[in-house]
Write a protein that holds these residues in place. Sequence first.
Motif, PDB file in Angstrom:
ATOM      1  N   ASN A  13      12.370   3.046  -7.099  1.00 26.51           N
ATOM      2  CA  ASN A  13      12.891   2.750  -5.884  1.00 26.51           C
ATOM      3  C   ASN A  13      13.325   4.238  -5.133  1.00 26.51           C
ATOM      4  OD1 ASN A  13      12.533   0.222  -5.823  1.00 26.51           O
ATOM      5  ND2 ASN A  13      14.706  -0.189  -6.759  1.00 26.51           N
ATOM      6  N   LYS A  14      13.658   5.202  -5.953  1.00 23.03           N
ATOM      7  CA  LYS A  14      13.811   6.453  -5.437  1.00 23.03           C
ATOM      8  C   LYS A  14      12.575   7.242  -5.114  1.00 23.03           C
ATOM      9  CE  LYS A  14      18.296   7.824  -7.678  1.00 23.03           C
ATOM     10  NZ  LYS A  14      19.231   8.705  -8.204  1.00 23.03           N
ATOM     11  N   ARG A  15      11.715   7.167  -5.877  1.00 24.04           N
ATOM     12  CA  ARG A  15      10.375   7.779  -5.594  1.00 24.04           C
ATOM     13  C   ARG A  15       9.473   7.442  -4.532  1.00 24.04           C
ATOM     14  NH1 ARG A  15       6.527   8.007  -9.398  1.00 24.04           N
ATOM     15  NH2 ARG A  15       5.796   9.794  -8.159  1.00 24.04           N
ATOM     16  N   MET A  16       9.598   6.046  -4.232  1.00 23.66           N
ATOM     17  CA  MET A  16       8.977   5.337  -3.101  1.00 23.66           C
ATOM     18  C   MET A  16       9.405   5.646  -1.910  1.00 23.66           C
ATOM     19  SD  MET A  16       7.728   1.612  -4.487  1.00 23.66           S
ATOM     20  CE  MET A  16       9.434   0.875  -4.888  1.00 23.66           C
ATOM     21  N   ASN A  17      10.763   6.125  -1.945  1.00 26.68           N
ATOM     22  CA  ASN A  17      11.483   6.382  -0.296  1.00 26.68           C
ATOM     23  C   ASN A  17      11.367   7.609  -0.229  1.00 26.68           C
ATOM     24  OD1 ASN A  17      13.056   6.225   1.651  1.00 26.68           O
ATOM     25  ND2 ASN A  17      14.687   5.892   0.900  1.00 26.68           N
ATOM     26  N   PHE A  18      10.162   8.081   0.253  1.00 22.82           N
ATOM     27  CA  PHE A  18       9.730   9.307   0.584  1.00 22.82           C
ATOM     28  C   PHE A  18      10.307   9.978   1.464  1.00 22.82           C
ATOM     29  CE2 PHE A  18       4.925  10.509  -0.621  1.00 22.82           C
ATOM     30  CZ  PHE A  18       5.129  10.078  -2.085  1.00 22.82           C
ATOM     31  N   ASN A  19      11.025   9.223   2.670  1.00 27.13           N
ATOM     32  CA  ASN A  19      11.409   9.724   3.949  1.00 27.13           C
ATOM     33  C   ASN A  19      12.776   9.471   4.056  1.00 27.13           C
ATOM     34  OD1 ASN A  19       8.708  10.897   5.134  1.00 27.13           O
ATOM     35  ND2 ASN A  19       8.178   8.914   4.720  1.00 27.13           N
ATOM     36  N   ASP A  26       4.329   7.265   6.351  1.00 22.48           N
ATOM     37  CA  ASP A  26       4.573   8.906   6.400  1.00 22.48           C
ATOM     38  C   ASP A  26       4.270   9.534   7.747  1.00 22.48           C
ATOM     39  OD1 ASP A  26       5.436   9.508   3.532  1.00 22.48           O
ATOM     40  OD2 ASP A  26       3.569   8.372   3.365  1.00 22.48           O
ATOM     41  N   GLY A  27       3.563   8.855   8.686  1.00 25.69           N
ATOM     42  CA  GLY A  27       2.900   9.246   9.960  1.00 25.69           C
ATOM     43  C   GLY A  27       2.136   8.268  10.468  1.00 25.69           C
ATOM     44  N   ILE A  28       2.158   8.253  11.924  1.00 21.27           N
ATOM     45  CA  ILE A  28       1.444   7.339  12.709  1.00 21.27           C
ATOM     46  C   ILE A  28       0.219   8.265  13.578  1.00 21.27           C
ATOM     47  CG2 ILE A  28       1.492   5.653  14.621  1.00 21.27           C
ATOM     48  CD1 ILE A  28       3.214   4.998  12.421  1.00 21.27           C
ATOM     49  N   ILE A  29      -0.878   7.671  13.394  1.00 20.28           N
ATOM     50  CA  ILE A  29      -1.955   8.463  14.109  1.00 20.28           C
ATOM     51  C   ILE A  29      -2.249   7.475  15.647  1.00 20.28           C
ATOM     52  CG2 ILE A  29      -4.319   9.070  14.299  1.00 20.28           C
ATOM     53  CD1 ILE A  29      -3.996   8.707  10.897  1.00 20.28           C
ATOM     54  N   VAL A  30      -1.813   8.417  16.815  1.00 20.11           N
ATOM     55  CA  VAL A  30      -1.647   7.727  18.134  1.00 20.11           C
ATOM     56  C   VAL A  30      -2.708   8.215  18.948  1.00 20.11           C
ATOM     57  CG1 VAL A  30       0.386   6.824  17.748  1.00 20.11           C
ATOM     58  CG2 VAL A  30      -0.008   8.843  19.050  1.00 20.11           C
ATOM     59  N   ALA A  81       0.755  -1.198  -0.100  1.00 19.03           N
ATOM     60  CA  ALA A  81       0.047  -0.010   0.005  1.00 19.03           C
ATOM     61  C   ALA A  81       0.841   1.051  -0.031  1.00 19.03           C
ATOM     62  CB  ALA A  81      -0.964  -0.074   1.153  1.00 19.03           C
ATOM     63  N   ILE A  82       2.004   1.219   0.780  1.00 17.45           N
ATOM     64  CA  ILE A  82       2.617   2.489   0.778  1.00 17.45           C
ATOM     65  C   ILE A  82       3.572   2.707  -0.519  1.00 17.45           C
ATOM     66  CG2 ILE A  82       5.116   3.406   1.992  1.00 17.45           C
ATOM     67  CD1 ILE A  82       3.845   1.995   4.502  1.00 17.45           C
ATOM     68  N   GLU A  83       3.898   1.549  -1.130  1.00 14.16           N
ATOM     69  CA  GLU A  83       4.611   1.533  -2.349  1.00 14.16           C
ATOM     70  C   GLU A  83       3.845   2.038  -3.357  1.00 14.16           C
ATOM     71  OE1 GLU A  83       6.207  -2.366  -2.725  1.00 14.16           O
ATOM     72  OE2 GLU A  83       7.968  -2.138  -1.488  1.00 14.16           O
ATOM     73  N   TYR A  84       2.317   1.663  -3.664  1.00 17.12           N
ATOM     74  CA  TYR A  84       1.698   2.107  -4.596  1.00 17.12           C
ATOM     75  C   TYR A  84       1.115   3.509  -4.250  1.00 17.12           C
ATOM     76  CZ  TYR A  84      -2.987   2.487  -6.762  1.00 17.12           C
ATOM     77  OH  TYR A  84      -4.052   2.799  -7.615  1.00 17.12           O
ATOM     78  N   ALA A  85       1.034   3.935  -3.108  1.00 17.58           N
ATOM     79  CA  ALA A  85       0.611   5.257  -2.966  1.00 17.58           C
ATOM     80  C   ALA A  85       1.842   6.253  -3.145  1.00 17.58           C
ATOM     81  CB  ALA A  85       0.185   5.446  -1.201  1.00 17.58           C
ATOM     82  N   HIS A  86       3.069   5.884  -2.685  1.00  9.71           N
ATOM     83  CA  HIS A  86       4.016   6.936  -2.746  1.00  9.71           C
ATOM     84  C   HIS A  86       4.602   6.937  -4.268  1.00  9.71           C
ATOM     85  CE1 HIS A  86       6.019   6.663   1.653  1.00  9.71           C
ATOM     86  NE2 HIS A  86       4.916   6.990   1.498  1.00  9.71           N
ATOM     87  N   LEU A  87       4.454   5.905  -5.166  1.00  9.40           N
ATOM     88  CA  LEU A  87       4.607   5.997  -6.657  1.00  9.40           C
ATOM     89  C   LEU A  87       3.638   6.891  -7.180  1.00  9.40           C
ATOM     90  CD1 LEU A  87       5.481   2.479  -7.880  1.00  9.40           C
ATOM     91  CD2 LEU A  87       6.954   4.433  -7.838  1.00  9.40           C
ATOM     92  N   ARG A  88       2.573   7.317  -6.627  1.00 11.19           N
ATOM     93  CA  ARG A  88       1.700   8.102  -7.335  1.00 11.19           C
ATOM     94  C   ARG A  88       1.613   9.480  -6.374  1.00 11.19           C
ATOM     95  NH1 ARG A  88       1.093   3.147  -7.799  1.00 11.19           N
ATOM     96  NH2 ARG A  88       0.222   2.320  -9.773  1.00 11.19           N
ATOM     97  N   GLY A  89       2.457   9.761  -5.606  1.00  9.74           N
ATOM     98  CA  GLY A  89       2.674  10.939  -5.018  1.00  9.74           C
ATOM     99  C   GLY A  89       1.707  11.359  -3.756  1.00  9.74           C
ATOM    100  N   VAL A  90       1.312  10.068  -3.126  1.00  7.10           N
ATOM    101  CA  VAL A  90       0.360   9.973  -1.950  1.00  7.10           C
ATOM    102  C   VAL A  90       1.039   9.708  -0.865  1.00  7.10           C
ATOM    103  CG1 VAL A  90      -1.864   9.053  -1.274  1.00  7.10           C
ATOM    104  CG2 VAL A  90      -1.627   9.797  -3.547  1.00  7.10           C
TER     105      VAL A  90
END
Length: 739
Positions: free
Chosen positions: A426-432, A93-97, A53-62
């Motif tokens: 691989n570069k774009r998926m690694n947002f952080n 990208d973040g944890i909701i606690v 899910a994270i890879e899919y979203a990150h590739l699409r800038g989400v």
Amino acid sequence: MLDKNVELLAPVGSMESLFAAVQNGADAVYLGGKLFNARQYASNFDKDELKYAIEYAHLRGVKVYVTVNILIDDDEMKDTLDYIKYLYEIDVDGIIVQDLGLAYLIKKLFPDLPLHGSTQMTINNLPGALFLQKLGFERVVLAREVPLEEIKYIHQNSNIELEGFIHGALCVCYSGQCLMSSIIGGRSGNRGTCAQPCRMAYSLIDYSSGEELSDLWNIKYVLSPKDLNTIEVLDSIVDSGIASLKIEGRMKRPEYVAVIVKNYRKALDLGIDSITEEDKKDIYEIFNRGFTKGLPFKDFGRKFISYDRPDNRAVPSDQLLNRAKDSFSKENIKFPIEMEMEILIDKPAKLCLKYEGESIEIKSDLKVEKGKKVVLTKERVLAQLAKLNDTVYYLERAIIHLDEGAFLPISVINSLRREAIKRLNNKRMNFNKRKPLPEEEYLANISKYFTFTKVKRNIESKISLSLLKESQFNQIDIRKLDRIYVGFDGGLKEALFKIKEAGKEAFLLTDRILYKGDLDRLKEKIKSVEGLIDGIAVSNLGTLNWVKYNFNFDIHGDIGLNIFNSFSANFLKEFGLKSLTLSPEVNMKQIEKLCTRHPFDYEAIGYGYLPLMIMKHCPMSLLKGCKDDSNCRACSYSKGYGLKDRMGLKFYMERKGKITTIYNSVPIMVLDSLRQIYKKGVNMIRLDFTFEEEGIRDIQEIYYACAKGLASEEEVMDYVDKFRKRRGITKGHYFRGVI
């Protein structure tokens, strides 16, 4: 046109909903794993699905935020942190606690991991937002009830990002302050298993007699809010300072996510005037319980509550569902790339891919040959480079350097293209840009927080009383207690003088929900009794922060802080609290861990009608026809009324200011288990007197006698038996716990 820097945040409860959210224009999504999140009945994601899910979203800038927004038990904390480590390493990208102890440990172990304060933390004022800001949170999800003017004030005076709900189902209770599902059925909203008693039917009654007040309000859904829909007032929300616009719906179908995200995306990009009647029809048709703009826009009473029915009244057409499915069944998101390729005889082929400043260069293992029968053309090379349909890219520009008569197998060109795309991905998926945490280092760090020496302590057997009325104070024996929490205004100074003369501790009891004006009034009240009180009891993180930095009193943490584990307790001890009341949701085993891991003064509720809901909504407004809450302070319906459920149970209801509290149908009574609770490490047992007017002294005296060893077991059991027959009792969660 609205501010495009504002984030549109979509709910994701399944993989299809992820596709629906991303393909329809969400800037970010929030989702939960299989454990530790407040929607345990959604499909949710296992570890591999989370990574995908994270890879899919990150590739699409989400961006992807993961919910770990429940109260965590001591025995779960290590597993929860291991889970956080996994989320950290897959680039969430973040944890909701919600849990303070968990938040404290995350900041210690993963200091660069963004934290978002869940709406379950009940942050409704500026001091609450500043509390999380100081703790290192990047964002707070404000309580759904916060007025727009208060949101603006918070935004203008803090640096923390603000997130707010804009669409979907609403809780009638301030999130984090609801015990109704927990106490009635053992399914805790604070643990993600709410059974939604707010969606059940109730009758409005005279509490004393049990008689219905009106045939029209007999068996109505008086606690069931309409669905939030703010698409027509979105500009006001953005102007208030909300940085992230949150859609509710992790348990909704993907078609719902698609339709709602698509329309809010349109409103943000093109302005709210772009929303047509057809768009509004789609929003209405996909799911609704009737719509409200919400409490921040002063919708109230019948504008806010769906009292005739609690369920979805929409029937989406096959026209609509097919359109929604089509919107995410194919790839709609494409990013432009440039390619430059050299195919020169006797040299390796070279492909350079460029995207937004990124440049990736790859060479072939094979050298280019001079063709004998077949040679390459620029058109053929371009056709191979442009084969990007299974990616999120399209070829915007290509430069091809090709020697005349050169030959290279098509498979090599395809391989170079695929490898270049893979490296770009691989570069774009690694947002952080995070590095994996070495296991040994992580284990060494975490062990510091999980090494305990069991605290040995003498059983002090203290008794405290919490009083909400002057008439209650006039009934008690001031000698037979150790601490009093005073929650009334009339006769306050006189009562405090008597408490001080008797040498007992006096704490001022504050309300669960306080806004700026309420805090201003509270400041004057505290100043007027400054020399007569020992401390202040707080039930909200904002009030806690406000008291700490405005006064020099002892602070007691009340049940609204939801202290469920020893890590939260220890954090509050370090923050400067003198004592705290344990969450009513902890059981005996949990109490023992809580009270013996860190030295602190712990209190547990031993008697009282627990507050099940704290609401801005007033059920009596439905009967009275109130259009707003402007006259609540003088409302003649403030006292003496209640709700009756389908089982005939009566719940007392009281309006104070602009807050309604609904109390349990029977009181907690653990008189016969008092010694057991003390032995678990609790210093003080508290008797909560809320709406009661009679019998207070008898209850106080038997508890005091039992605590001090002055009552025999036979006397105690006889008292409990007679009380049970007269009123009914519960032992709460002491011997059962919550799901």
